[in-house]
Design a protein around this motif. Structure first.
Motif, mmCIF file in Angstrom:
data_model
loop_
_atom_site.group_PDB
_atom_site.id
_atom_site.type_symbol
_atom_site.label_atom_id
_atom_site.label_comp_id
_atom_site.label_asym_id
_atom_site.label_seq_id
_atom_site.Cartn_x
_atom_site.Cartn_y
_atom_site.Cartn_z
ATOM 1 N N PHE A 232 -15.820 26.551 -62.312
ATOM 2 C CA PHE A 232 -17.178 26.434 -61.769
ATOM 3 C C PHE A 232 -18.226 26.647 -62.866
ATOM 4 O O PHE A 232 -19.253 25.967 -62.896
ATOM 5 N N LYS A 233 -17.950 27.601 -63.759
ATOM 6 C CA LYS A 233 -18.899 27.888 -64.842
ATOM 7 C C LYS A 233 -19.029 26.695 -65.779
ATOM 8 O O LYS A 233 -20.144 26.299 -66.137
ATOM 9 N N GLN A 234 -17.907 26.112 -66.186
ATOM 10 C CA GLN A 234 -17.939 24.969 -67.098
ATOM 11 C C GLN A 234 -18.611 23.753 -66.484
ATOM 12 O O GLN A 234 -19.286 22.992 -67.171
ATOM 13 N N ASN A 235 -18.411 23.549 -65.187
ATOM 14 C CA ASN A 235 -18.924 22.348 -64.521
ATOM 15 C C ASN A 235 -20.129 22.684 -63.645
ATOM 16 O O ASN A 235 -20.372 22.030 -62.626
ATOM 17 N N LYS A 236 -20.876 23.678 -64.070
ATOM 18 C CA LYS A 236 -21.961 24.254 -63.267
ATOM 19 C C LYS A 236 -22.944 23.203 -62.733
ATOM 20 O O LYS A 236 -23.254 23.177 -61.540
ATOM 21 N N ASP A 237 -23.466 22.341 -63.604
ATOM 22 C CA ASP A 237 -24.506 21.394 -63.174
ATOM 23 C C ASP A 237 -23.991 20.447 -62.102
ATOM 24 O O ASP A 237 -24.687 20.195 -61.095
ATOM 25 N N ASN A 238 -22.795 19.913 -62.289
ATOM 26 C CA ASN A 238 -22.235 19.008 -61.283
ATOM 27 C C ASN A 238 -21.922 19.732 -59.983
ATOM 28 O O ASN A 238 -22.132 19.182 -58.892
ATOM 29 N N VAL A 239 -21.425 20.960 -60.078
ATOM 30 C CA VAL A 239 -21.097 21.721 -58.876
ATOM 31 C C VAL A 239 -22.360 22.039 -58.087
ATOM 32 O O VAL A 239 -22.375 21.936 -56.851
ATOM 33 N N ILE A 240 -23.433 22.422 -58.772
ATOM 34 C CA ILE A 240 -24.693 22.720 -58.083
ATOM 35 C C ILE A 240 -25.225 21.477 -57.377
ATOM 36 O O ILE A 240 -25.727 21.550 -56.241
#
Length: 283
Positions: A232-240
């Motif tokens: 989740f941290k690495q893919n933060k922008d897409n997850v948000i």
């Protein structure tokens, strides 16, 4: 490929070890893991043949990196420094852009293949490893053109033996799409579990009423936080971005409920039933 090194002998790494050994009984499977208990367990379960260390990687035909994604971007560079010039190195992480960026200027970039097998369960550790986990599953390969052709061929031969389907995708598109079909599903499952656990504090018998629908929906909440928090941290922008869309849909559903517009709710659910056709196509 005879000398196979698995870094991270959990669900994915262990399952790959089992299937590779079945494909090539003469292969030697070596395990590397920061968790010594996992290494001992993998040995006892005959997932690996021997323990190893990074100093042994110079002998490797294939190195598979199967560790949490935040560790992978660091360890991959060390692996590429340790291997021979004809060694194939693959990672199997759920995010692809960070790991591709990490190695883009490495002198052995051509030895690396960025992959993501879309396979797994909610369990972790060597005991979770199973045969045929990857059969008929999709494997996403990113930046294949940056891997030397000879090593591409070896990888594709292995994937074919495992029964996998291959898709090629750039890492940016992969990370955006996987946020919808995997990362959001895990967040939803974790938060459903949280909601019910908090309610259960006051209503002890709520789990007596939980059926298979709840069990299947919350299944992913049993997944390892040590693996998923870094994802989740690495893919933060897409997850948000996916969370914003999901939250908006939940708010809209709630508004329809408050307005007693159950015809609209029926239409929403009927339209979403199309997911059955999509999933049938995947299967």
């Amino acid at each position: 490929m005879k000398e196979i090194y698995i870094i991270g002998v959990g669900l994915i790494g262990g399952s790959l070890a089992l299937d590779i050994k079945a494909l090539n009984i003469n292969a030697n499977i070596y395990g590397i893991d920061s968790n010594t208990a996992h290494l001992d367990e993998a040995l006892n379960l005959k997932i690996i043949d021997k323990k190893a260390s990074y100093t042994d990687l110079k002998n490797a035909d294939l190195v598979i990196l199967s560790i949490p994604v935040d560790k992978a971007v660091v360890e991959l560079l060390k692996v590429l420094d340790a291997i021979a010039d004809d060694t194939l190195v693959m990672d199997v992480g759920s995010n692809k852009l960070p790991v591709c960026k990490a190695v883009e200027h490495h002198k052995r970039r051509r030895n690396f293949l960025a992959t993501h097998p879309i396979a797994g369960t909610e369990f972790s550790g060597p005991k979770a490893a199973i045969r045929h986990l990857f059969d008929k599953k999709t494997n996403i390969i990113c930046e294949v053109e940056k891997t030397t052709f000879k090593l591409q061929e070896k990888a594709l031969q292995l994937f074919s033996g495992l029964g996998m389907r291959i898709r090629y995708m750039n890492p940016e598109a992969h990370d955006k799409h996987i946020a919808y079909v995997s990362h959001l599903a895990h967040i939803s499952s974790f938060m459903l579990g949280k909601t019910v656990i908090e309610k259960e504090k006051n209503e002890r018998d709520i789990f007596d009423m939980a059926g298979s629908g709840f069990e299947s929906t919350v299944r992913l909440a049993k997944s390892s936080p040590a693996m998923w928090a870094p994802i989740f941290k690495q893919n933060k922008d897409n997850v948000i971005e996916t969370l914003n869309e999901y939250i908006n849909n939940l708010k809209q559903f709630k508004s329809l409920m408050e307005a007693d517009d159950f015809d609209a709710i029926f239409d929403e659910m009927q339209n979403t039933n199309h997911i059955k056709d999509i999933l049938n196509g995947i299967q």
